[in-house]
Design a protein around this motif. Structure first.
Motif, mmCIF file in Angstrom:
data_model
loop_
_atom_site.group_PDB
_atom_site.id
_atom_site.type_symbol
_atom_site.label_atom_id
_atom_site.label_comp_id
_atom_site.label_asym_id
_atom_site.label_seq_id
_atom_site.Cartn_x
_atom_site.Cartn_y
_atom_site.Cartn_z
ATOM 1 N N GLY A 9 1.018 -1.477 0.475
ATOM 2 C CA GLY A 9 0.047 -0.531 0.007
ATOM 3 C C GLY A 9 0.821 1.092 0.175
ATOM 4 O O GLY A 9 0.596 1.981 1.110
ATOM 5 N N GLU A 10 1.823 1.181 -0.837
ATOM 6 C CA GLU A 10 2.803 2.397 -0.517
ATOM 7 C C GLU A 10 1.894 3.568 -1.480
ATOM 8 O O GLU A 10 1.355 3.319 -3.043
ATOM 9 C CB GLU A 10 3.790 1.991 -1.398
ATOM 10 N N SER A 11 2.170 4.735 -1.046
ATOM 11 C CA SER A 11 1.413 5.678 -2.027
ATOM 12 C C SER A 11 2.584 6.570 -0.922
ATOM 13 O O SER A 11 2.682 7.051 0.227
ATOM 14 C CB SER A 11 0.205 6.240 -1.589
ATOM 15 N N PRO A 12 2.341 8.540 -1.483
ATOM 16 C CA PRO A 12 3.403 8.866 -0.900
ATOM 17 C C PRO A 12 2.613 9.766 0.427
ATOM 18 O O PRO A 12 3.750 10.298 1.046
ATOM 19 C CB PRO A 12 3.585 10.750 -2.091
ATOM 20 N N ASN A 13 2.023 9.923 0.515
ATOM 21 C CA ASN A 13 1.845 9.967 2.238
ATOM 22 C C ASN A 13 1.235 8.742 2.958
ATOM 23 O O ASN A 13 1.635 9.525 4.413
ATOM 24 C CB ASN A 13 -0.128 10.628 2.024
ATOM 25 N N ARG A 14 1.599 7.189 2.118
ATOM 26 C CA ARG A 14 1.895 6.262 3.665
ATOM 27 C C ARG A 14 2.156 4.997 2.598
ATOM 28 O O ARG A 14 2.097 5.003 1.936
ATOM 29 C CB ARG A 14 0.269 6.092 4.107
ATOM 30 N N ILE A 15 2.970 4.188 3.529
ATOM 31 C CA ILE A 15 3.565 3.336 3.046
ATOM 32 C C ILE A 15 3.323 2.262 4.754
ATOM 33 O O ILE A 15 3.744 2.579 5.595
ATOM 34 C CB ILE A 15 5.235 3.111 3.407
ATOM 35 N N THR A 16 2.655 1.004 4.409
ATOM 36 C CA THR A 16 2.525 -0.184 4.952
ATOM 37 C C THR A 16 4.020 -1.377 4.959
ATOM 38 O O THR A 16 4.134 -1.442 4.410
ATOM 39 C CB THR A 16 1.177 -0.524 5.106
ATOM 40 N N LEU A 36 16.241 3.239 5.044
ATOM 41 C CA LEU A 36 17.468 4.471 3.961
ATOM 42 C C LEU A 36 16.273 4.633 2.419
ATOM 43 O O LEU A 36 16.799 5.021 1.827
ATOM 44 C CB LEU A 36 18.493 3.723 4.077
ATOM 45 N N ASP A 37 15.957 3.215 1.614
ATOM 46 C CA ASP A 37 15.488 3.678 0.806
ATOM 47 C C ASP A 37 13.581 3.998 0.669
ATOM 48 O O ASP A 37 13.550 4.797 0.001
ATOM 49 C CB ASP A 37 15.161 2.031 -0.149
ATOM 50 N N VAL A 38 13.186 3.388 1.606
ATOM 51 C CA VAL A 38 11.970 3.337 1.740
ATOM 52 C C VAL A 38 11.778 4.966 2.486
ATOM 53 O O VAL A 38 10.724 5.539 2.198
ATOM 54 C CB VAL A 38 10.959 2.463 3.012
ATOM 55 N N LEU A 39 12.277 5.258 3.495
ATOM 56 C CA LEU A 39 11.789 6.743 4.363
ATOM 57 C C LEU A 39 11.956 7.670 3.831
ATOM 58 O O LEU A 39 11.295 8.773 3.594
ATOM 59 C CB LEU A 39 12.610 7.176 6.101
ATOM 60 N N PRO A 40 12.968 7.617 2.414
ATOM 61 C CA PRO A 40 13.112 9.083 1.531
ATOM 62 C C PRO A 40 11.223 9.075 0.667
ATOM 63 O O PRO A 40 10.997 10.208 0.074
ATOM 64 C CB PRO A 40 13.949 8.922 0.279
ATOM 65 N N ARG A 41 11.425 7.822 0.560
ATOM 66 C CA ARG A 41 9.313 8.032 -0.261
ATOM 67 C C ARG A 41 8.095 8.615 -0.229
ATOM 68 O O ARG A 41 7.413 8.774 -0.409
ATOM 69 C CB ARG A 41 9.949 6.922 -1.053
ATOM 70 N N ILE A 42 8.218 8.591 2.003
ATOM 71 C CA ILE A 42 7.318 9.407 2.103
ATOM 72 C C ILE A 42 7.225 11.196 2.246
ATOM 73 O O ILE A 42 8.460 11.256 2.407
ATOM 74 C CB ILE A 42 7.621 8.706 3.481
ATOM 75 N N ALA A 43 6.572 11.408 1.685
ATOM 76 C CA ALA A 43 6.326 12.376 1.583
ATOM 77 C C ALA A 43 6.274 12.817 3.539
ATOM 78 O O ALA A 43 6.356 12.653 4.109
ATOM 79 C CB ALA A 43 4.874 13.129 0.464
ATOM 80 N N GLU A 44 6.585 14.955 2.831
ATOM 81 C CA GLU A 44 6.675 15.623 4.609
ATOM 82 C C GLU A 44 4.810 14.630 5.148
ATOM 83 O O GLU A 44 4.101 15.563 4.716
ATOM 84 C CB GLU A 44 6.182 17.301 4.228
ATOM 85 N N GLY A 45 5.463 14.275 6.142
ATOM 86 C CA GLY A 45 3.645 14.111 7.203
ATOM 87 C C GLY A 45 3.200 12.900 6.622
ATOM 88 O O GLY A 45 2.266 12.749 7.007
ATOM 89 N N GLY A 46 3.434 12.191 6.124
ATOM 90 C CA GLY A 46 3.519 11.215 5.763
ATOM 91 C C GLY A 46 3.844 9.615 7.205
ATOM 92 O O GLY A 46 3.640 10.691 8.149
ATOM 93 N N THR A 47 3.374 9.133 7.100
ATOM 94 C CA THR A 47 2.895 8.071 7.779
ATOM 95 C C THR A 47 3.337 6.636 7.355
ATOM 96 O O THR A 47 3.137 6.259 6.234
ATOM 97 C CB THR A 47 1.309 7.075 7.857
ATOM 98 N N VAL A 48 4.367 5.593 8.455
ATOM 99 C CA VAL A 48 4.865 4.322 8.128
ATOM 100 C C VAL A 48 3.778 3.947 9.282
ATOM 101 O O VAL A 48 4.294 4.203 10.103
ATOM 102 C CB VAL A 48 6.366 4.559 7.831
ATOM 103 N N VAL A 49 2.978 2.299 8.129
ATOM 104 C CA VAL A 49 3.128 1.701 9.216
ATOM 105 C C VAL A 49 3.631 0.553 9.206
ATOM 106 O O VAL A 49 3.926 0.087 8.286
ATOM 107 C CB VAL A 49 1.153 1.757 8.438
ATOM 108 N N LEU A 50 3.785 0.052 10.405
ATOM 109 C CA LEU A 50 4.841 -1.132 10.589
ATOM 110 C C LEU A 50 3.877 -2.553 10.849
ATOM 111 O O LEU A 50 3.156 -2.479 12.367
ATOM 112 C CB LEU A 50 5.635 -0.570 11.513
#
Length: 131
Positions: A9-16, A36-50
């Motif tokens: 479910g990757e999008s600029p605002n959220r990744i799971t 290091l590869d994943v985090l730069p793909r998330i926009a400012e204010g985005g959410t990482v769901v683990l």
């Protein structure tokens, strides 16, 4: 046991991210490198769901890796959410939240030994009649 990481479910605002296996001293570096590869793909204010439903074990090294993700997303105005913690993994997070580990444990090895004991107790491993 090994460690696997799947992205969903990757999008600029959220990744799971689904974590599977053990996040410990032998596997945390692989996780950190993937981040290091994943985090730069998330926009400012985005959410990482683990999603931790497949994570069977976590050590202090794994906790540090997750803390780094939280700091990184917070610095960019975002959030890190943890989902579906197995009971033994939830216990580790509860211990760390409730106990000032730098004041209680003499070393990281002592902390890891304690966390290992608690997780084994929660899963019945290493106990009479356990697997």
């Amino acid at each position: 046991m090994t460690f696997n990481l799947n992205t969903e479910g990757e999008s600029p605002n959220r990744i799971t991210l689904r974590l599977h296996g053990r996040l410990d001293a032998q596997t945390f570096n692989d996780f950190d490198l993937a981040m290091l590869d994943v985090l730069p793909r998330i926009a400012e204010g985005g959410t990482v769901v683990l999603d931790l439903s497949g994570l069977d074990y976590i050590s202090s090294a794994g906790l540090r890796s997750i803390a780094k993700i939280r700091r990184s997303t917070r610095a960019r105005g975002g959030h890190t959410l943890l989902l579906n913690l197995q009971p033994q993994v939830r216990k580790v997070f509860d211990i760390v939240k409730a106990v000032p580990v730098n004041e209680v444990f003499a070393s990281l090895q002592e902390l890891d030994d304690y966390l290992d004991h608690m997780q084994r107790r929660m899963t019945g491993q290493g106990l009479p009649g356990g697997s």
